[in-house]
Design a protein around this motif. Structure first.
Motif, PDB file in Angstrom:
ATOM      1  N   GLY A  80       0.835  -1.208   0.000  1.00  0.00           N
ATOM      2  CA  GLY A  80       0.000   0.000   0.000  1.00  0.00           C
ATOM      3  C   GLY A  80       0.865   1.250   0.000  1.00  0.00           C
ATOM      4  N   ALA A  81       1.916   1.225   0.812  1.00  0.00           N
ATOM      5  CA  ALA A  81       2.809   2.387   0.920  1.00  0.00           C
ATOM      6  C   ALA A  81       3.506   2.656  -0.410  1.00  0.00           C
ATOM      7  CB  ALA A  81       3.832   2.150   2.025  1.00  0.00           C
ATOM      8  N   VAL A  82       3.907   1.573  -1.092  1.00  0.00           N
ATOM      9  CA  VAL A  82       4.567   1.733  -2.396  1.00  0.00           C
ATOM     10  C   VAL A  82       3.577   2.324  -3.410  1.00  0.00           C
ATOM     11  CG1 VAL A  82       5.616   0.482  -4.328  1.00  0.00           C
ATOM     12  CG2 VAL A  82       6.249  -0.092  -1.991  1.00  0.00           C
ATOM     13  N   MET A  83       2.323   1.897  -3.331  1.00  0.00           N
ATOM     14  CA  MET A  83       1.323   2.449  -4.258  1.00  0.00           C
ATOM     15  C   MET A  83       1.115   3.936  -3.996  1.00  0.00           C
ATOM     16  SD  MET A  83      -1.514  -0.453  -5.029  1.00  0.00           S
ATOM     17  CE  MET A  83      -2.168  -0.733  -3.406  1.00  0.00           C
ATOM     18  N   ILE A  84       1.170   4.330  -2.730  1.00  0.00           N
ATOM     19  CA  ILE A  84       1.023   5.761  -2.415  1.00  0.00           C
ATOM     20  C   ILE A  84       2.225   6.539  -2.953  1.00  0.00           C
ATOM     21  CG2 ILE A  84       0.926   7.482  -0.573  1.00  0.00           C
ATOM     22  CD1 ILE A  84      -0.460   5.326   1.157  1.00  0.00           C
ATOM     23  N   ALA A  85       3.424   6.088  -2.565  1.00  0.00           N
ATOM     24  CA  ALA A  85       4.629   6.822  -2.968  1.00  0.00           C
ATOM     25  C   ALA A  85       4.785   6.812  -4.484  1.00  0.00           C
ATOM     26  CB  ALA A  85       5.852   6.220  -2.291  1.00  0.00           C
ATOM     27  N   GLY A  86       4.570   5.644  -5.094  1.00  0.00           N
ATOM     28  CA  GLY A  86       4.712   5.536  -6.545  1.00  0.00           C
ATOM     29  C   GLY A  86       3.637   6.311  -7.276  1.00  0.00           C
ATOM     30  N   GLY A  87       2.417   6.241  -6.760  1.00  0.00           N
ATOM     31  CA  GLY A  87       1.301   6.947  -7.391  1.00  0.00           C
ATOM     32  C   GLY A  87       1.524   8.452  -7.374  1.00  0.00           C
ATOM     33  N   LEU A  88       1.982   8.970  -6.233  1.00  0.00           N
ATOM     34  CA  LEU A  88       2.238  10.412  -6.143  1.00  0.00           C
ATOM     35  C   LEU A  88       3.345  10.806  -7.115  1.00  0.00           C
ATOM     36  CD1 LEU A  88       2.051  10.876  -2.276  1.00  0.00           C
ATOM     37  CD2 LEU A  88       0.431  11.728  -3.968  1.00  0.00           C
ATOM     38  N   ARG A  89       4.333   9.924  -7.233  1.00  0.00           N
ATOM     39  CA  ARG A  89       5.445  10.185  -8.132  1.00  0.00           C
ATOM     40  C   ARG A  89       4.945  10.230  -9.579  1.00  0.00           C
ATOM     41  NH1 ARG A  89      11.277   7.246  -7.441  1.00  0.00           N
ATOM     42  NH2 ARG A  89      11.064   7.866  -5.280  1.00  0.00           N
ATOM     43  N   LEU A  90       4.057   9.290  -9.908  1.00  0.00           N
ATOM     44  CA  LEU A  90       3.519   9.233 -11.265  1.00  0.00           C
ATOM     45  C   LEU A  90       2.672  10.473 -11.566  1.00  0.00           C
ATOM     46  CD1 LEU A  90       3.292   7.516 -13.792  1.00  0.00           C
ATOM     47  CD2 LEU A  90       1.351   6.335 -12.763  1.00  0.00           C
ATOM     48  N   MET A  91       1.909  10.892 -10.544  1.00  0.00           N
ATOM     49  CA  MET A  91       1.054  12.071 -10.737  1.00  0.00           C
ATOM     50  C   MET A  91       1.887  13.304 -11.018  1.00  0.00           C
ATOM     51  SD  MET A  91      -2.034  12.415  -8.075  1.00  0.00           S
ATOM     52  CE  MET A  91      -2.329  10.861  -7.273  1.00  0.00           C
ATOM     53  N   VAL A  92       2.909  13.504 -10.196  1.00  0.00           N
ATOM     54  CA  VAL A  92       3.711  14.715 -10.346  1.00  0.00           C
ATOM     55  C   VAL A  92       4.516  14.646 -11.646  1.00  0.00           C
ATOM     56  CG1 VAL A  92       5.751  13.992  -9.073  1.00  0.00           C
ATOM     57  CG2 VAL A  92       5.092  16.359  -9.065  1.00  0.00           C
ATOM     58  N   THR A  93       4.854  13.432 -12.063  1.00  0.00           N
ATOM     59  CA  THR A  93       5.561  13.270 -13.325  1.00  0.00           C
ATOM     60  C   THR A  93       4.678  13.681 -14.489  1.00  0.00           C
ATOM     61  OG1 THR A  93       6.772  11.418 -12.424  1.00  0.00           O
ATOM     62  CG2 THR A  93       6.728  11.607 -14.794  1.00  0.00           C
ATOM     63  N   SER A  94       3.404  13.309 -14.400  1.00  0.00           N
ATOM     64  CA  SER A  94       2.475  13.598 -15.485  1.00  0.00           C
ATOM     65  C   SER A  94       2.370  15.093 -15.748  1.00  0.00           C
ATOM     66  CB  SER A  94       1.088  13.047 -15.156  1.00  0.00           C
ATOM     67  OG  SER A  94       1.184  11.695 -14.775  1.00  0.00           O
ATOM     68  N   VAL A  95       2.654  15.892 -14.733  1.00  0.00           N
ATOM     69  CA  VAL A  95       2.604  17.346 -14.906  1.00  0.00           C
ATOM     70  C   VAL A  95       3.541  17.774 -16.037  1.00  0.00           C
ATOM     71  CG1 VAL A  95       3.063  19.562 -13.773  1.00  0.00           C
ATOM     72  CG2 VAL A  95       1.978  17.723 -12.498  1.00  0.00           C
ATOM     73  N   ALA A  96       4.616  17.018 -16.235  1.00  0.00           N
ATOM     74  CA  ALA A  96       5.597  17.371 -17.275  1.00  0.00           C
ATOM     75  C   ALA A  96       4.978  17.365 -18.674  1.00  0.00           C
ATOM     76  CB  ALA A  96       6.788  16.422 -17.229  1.00  0.00           C
ATOM     77  N   PHE A  97       3.890  16.644 -18.858  1.00  0.00           N
ATOM     78  CA  PHE A  97       3.229  16.629 -20.167  1.00  0.00           C
ATOM     79  C   PHE A  97       2.704  18.020 -20.510  1.00  0.00           C
ATOM     80  CE2 PHE A  97       2.673  11.993 -19.306  1.00  0.00           C
ATOM     81  CZ  PHE A  97       3.325  11.540 -20.439  1.00  0.00           C
ATOM     82  N   TRP A  98       2.386  18.787 -19.479  1.00  0.00           N
ATOM     83  CA  TRP A  98       1.868  20.144 -19.702  1.00  0.00           C
ATOM     84  C   TRP A  98       2.961  21.204 -19.563  1.00  0.00           C
ATOM     85  CZ3 TRP A  98      -1.184  16.320 -17.524  1.00  0.00           C
ATOM     86  CH2 TRP A  98      -2.416  16.098 -18.146  1.00  0.00           C
ATOM     87  N   THR A  99       3.798  21.062 -18.509  1.00  0.00           N
ATOM     88  CA  THR A  99       4.774  22.122 -18.229  1.00  0.00           C
ATOM     89  C   THR A  99       6.134  21.870 -18.860  1.00  0.00           C
ATOM     90  OG1 THR A  99       5.505  21.013 -16.231  1.00  0.00           O
ATOM     91  CG2 THR A  99       3.730  22.622 -15.989  1.00  0.00           C
ATOM     92  N   LEU A 100       6.366  20.677 -19.435  1.00  0.00           N
ATOM     93  CA  LEU A 100       7.672  20.237 -19.921  1.00  0.00           C
ATOM     94  C   LEU A 100       8.672  20.108 -18.769  1.00  0.00           C
ATOM     95  CD1 LEU A 100       7.932  22.034 -23.361  1.00  0.00           C
ATOM     96  CD2 LEU A 100       6.989  19.792 -22.797  1.00  0.00           C
ATOM     97  N   ARG A 101       9.300  21.238 -18.369  1.00  0.00           N
ATOM     98  CA  ARG A 101      10.326  21.110 -17.344  1.00  0.00           C
ATOM     99  C   ARG A 101       9.679  21.200 -15.960  1.00  0.00           C
ATOM    100  NH1 ARG A 101      14.059  24.043 -14.416  1.00  0.00           N
ATOM    101  NH2 ARG A 101      16.271  23.496 -14.662  1.00  0.00           N
ATOM    102  N   ASN A 102       9.801  20.181 -15.157  1.00  0.00           N
ATOM    103  CA  ASN A 102       9.224  20.260 -13.810  1.00  0.00           C
ATOM    104  C   ASN A 102      10.106  19.570 -12.781  1.00  0.00           C
ATOM    105  OD1 ASN A 102       8.760  17.610 -14.458  1.00  0.00           O
ATOM    106  ND2 ASN A 102       6.722  17.545 -13.579  1.00  0.00           N
ATOM    107  N   ARG A 103      11.407  19.710 -12.985  1.00  0.00           N
ATOM    108  CA  ARG A 103      12.389  19.049 -12.146  1.00  0.00           C
ATOM    109  C   ARG A 103      12.252  19.400 -10.663  1.00  0.00           C
ATOM    110  NH1 ARG A 103      17.247  16.584 -12.502  1.00  0.00           N
ATOM    111  NH2 ARG A 103      18.633  17.386 -10.919  1.00  0.00           N
ATOM    112  N   THR A 104      12.143  20.693 -10.379  1.00  0.00           N
ATOM    113  CA  THR A 104      12.079  21.115  -8.981  1.00  0.00           C
ATOM    114  C   THR A 104      10.827  20.561  -8.309  1.00  0.00           C
ATOM    115  OG1 THR A 104      13.079  23.136  -9.754  1.00  0.00           O
ATOM    116  CG2 THR A 104      12.408  23.097  -7.472  1.00  0.00           C
TER     117      THR A 104
END
Lengths: 266, 266
Positions: B153-177
């Motif tokens: 469950g914890a991995v799904m939370i951490a991984g899911g949040l990571r995937l969500m924030v990654t998806s932002v790059a589709f709109w903003t391109l650079r979102n490293r910070t």
């Protein structure tokens, strides 16, 4: 290096940072997040006791420390992978041709980077913190000037540390582990989270022997008014001795690295 | 079935690539361990002085840490490539992923093996052992069975949040910070019991950005701590549910991102 040229490099590197506005906003949130976590931690720890002073810090003093040390730390933000990238893509060879000192050019680049973070992140974070937390910073001109000298010396030390770590790229394919190791030592021994006054006695020899405390801890304590002006002067002298020592290491490594580069054929 | 085989060979290749530099691999593990040693060191220093943090003693704090290390280790194993995902978009490398007859998410996820997993599992197991021991944790059959469920469950939370924030790059391109703030800085929040923060933040870390479910809530269950101080006692069993919700939302956000994606043309 010619000061005019130095300033030119500073301003170019500063402008490079300005391009990423969204990153900058997130950077403020990121920095503030740390301030929030550590001030909450200290408040929770202090609330467990009737005693109000621990290791010489009142709650106000420790919260002020937490805010200021983070402010200093964020002002020290630099890109520690510049040298690594230059070695990897071979553009380091260009540095050998340039008539300017590589060390000072790197320093200028760092200063531009840091100045931006100081204005765009440190200042807003400190202002927000002043409103949100009970903190006290003594405002005396003479103290602030002494702090400024100590802060700059600390900055040069951090820049040298990154320079040394970056030059390892001449000898190692991957330097990320070194960077992580450097970060670990820095976080622990520079007093970035817990001030050194809380450290157990048996760590004293180690803490005193390493240069890290002169990077964050001492500049912060000078600003907080925890060191008298006379003490601050002797701190600055030791900082300068460290600048000379680390500066020599930088020079030695850069010269050795250049040789290595020529052997490889660039 | 065929695609699973391909994912595995992608994954195996990336492990082989990493193992090319054995010395660097070992030093990497050493560097990560030293980083955590520093964090534990600071924790020891604080607990040595203050005995406990909001009612959490040393053993309990170590146990809290172990759940976190396991979750982060496994998340890194599976979702590590997402850290630099914006680079994939900016460099146009994602185009290559799209033209292959495999799920884009699967390819991104399995394209890189992160060595830090080994280090995190070493830390997690060591902390689990000492934490259970020092905190006198009683391992019932039920708890032993629940442990992998909670970690998943914890991995799904951490991984899911990571995937969500990654998806932002589709709109903003650079979102490293942003990615670094969400993945690494937010980790700092749950190094300590979430109860040290004010109610608003506890609510945020439970319902909006639910990382409190990674270690804080389930630790109550394993350590037999009374759940009365929590927002609600039932939350201590909430990790698998929170994990399922986060991973579902994140997959939708990723798909929305892929649909929105237009190549940068580089």
């Amino acid at each position: 290096m010619n000061p005019k040229l130095f300033l030119k490099f500073v301003s170019v590197s500063f402008q490079k940072q300005v391009t990423y506005r969204f990153d900058c906003f997130v950077g403020i949130v990121n920095g503030f997040l740390y301030v929030f976590i550590f001030t909450s931690l200290w408040k929770a720890l202090y609330s467990q006791f009737d005693t109000t002073v621990h290791n010489g810090y009142t709650l106000t003093a420790i919260v002020s420390y937490a805010v200021l040390v983070m402010a200093v730390r964020i002002s020290f933000t630099m890109d520690d992978s510049i040298i690594y990238r230059k070695v990897m893509d071979g553009s380091i060879a260009m540095e050998l041709v340039r008539p300017t000192s590589f060390f000072f050019m790197n320093l200028a680049e760092n200063v531009g980077h840091s100045l931006f973070h100081m204005m765009a992140r440190t200042v807003p974070i400190v202002i927000i913190s002043i409103f949100l937390f009970d903190i006290s910073i003594p405002f005396e001109v003479s103290r602030f000037l002494v702090f400024l000298v100590s802060f700059i010396a600390g900055y040069v030390l951090v820049s040298m540390l990154n320079f040394i770590a970056g030059l390892l790229a001449f000898w190692f394919v991957e330097i990320f582990p070194f960077m992580l190791f450097k970060y670990a030592l820095f976080t622990f021994f520079a007093g970035g989270i817990v001030p050194l006054d809380f450290f157990p006695e048996f760590l004293d020899p180690l803490v005193k022997f390493l240069p890290f405390q002169y990077m964050l801890y001492f500049p912060t304590t000078i600003l907080l008014g925890r060191a008298s002006l006379a003490e601050a002067h002797s701190i600055i002298i030791v900082q300068l001795i460290w600048v000379v020592i680390m500066g020599s290491i930088c020079t030695l490594m850069w010269n050795a690295g250049k040789k290595k580069l020529i052997i490889q054929g660039g | 079935m065929e695609s699973i085989k391909i994912y595995f060979s992608l994954f195996a290749t990336s492990i082989k690539a990493r193992m090319e530099y054995k010395a660097s691999f070992l030093f990497y593990i050493f560097a990560i361990l030293s980083f955590y040693a520093g964090q534990f060191g600071l924790l020891f220093i604080l607990l040595n002085r203050f005995h406990e943090i909001k009612g959490w003693t040393l053993g309990e704090m170590i146990f809290l840490y172990s759940l976190h290390a396991f979750a982060f280790g496994f998340t890194n194993l599976i979702f590590s490539q997402l850290v630099n995902f914006d680079k994939m978009i900016v460099d146009g490398e994602f185009d290559r992923v799209l033209v292959r007859p495999l799920s884009p998410l699967g390819q991104v996820v399995f394209s890189k093996f992160e060595v830090s997993t080994a280090a995190h599992l070493i830390i997690g197991s060591t902390a689990l052992y000492f934490g259970s021991h020092v905190a006198d944790l009683e391992w019932t059959v039920y708890k032993v069975l629940m442990f992998p469920v909670v970690v998943l469950g914890a991995v799904m939370i951490a991984g899911g949040l990571r995937l969500m924030v990654t998806s932002v790059a589709f709109w903003t391109l650079r979102n490293r910070t942003l990615v670094h703030t969400v993945i690494f800085s937010s980790k700092e929040f749950i190094n300590y019991p979430v109860s040290i923060y004010n109610l608003g933040m506890q609510f945020f870390l439970t319902f909006i950005f639910p990382i409190a479910f990674i270690n804080f809530y389930p630790a109550h269950f394993f350590l037999d701590r009374s759940g009365t101080g929590l927002l609600h006692p039932a939350l201590e069993m909430g990790t698998p549910i929170a994990g399922a919700v986060v991973i579902t939302v994140s997959i939708f956000s990723w798909k929305a991102g892929v649909n929105h994606y237009q190549s940068t043309g580089s």
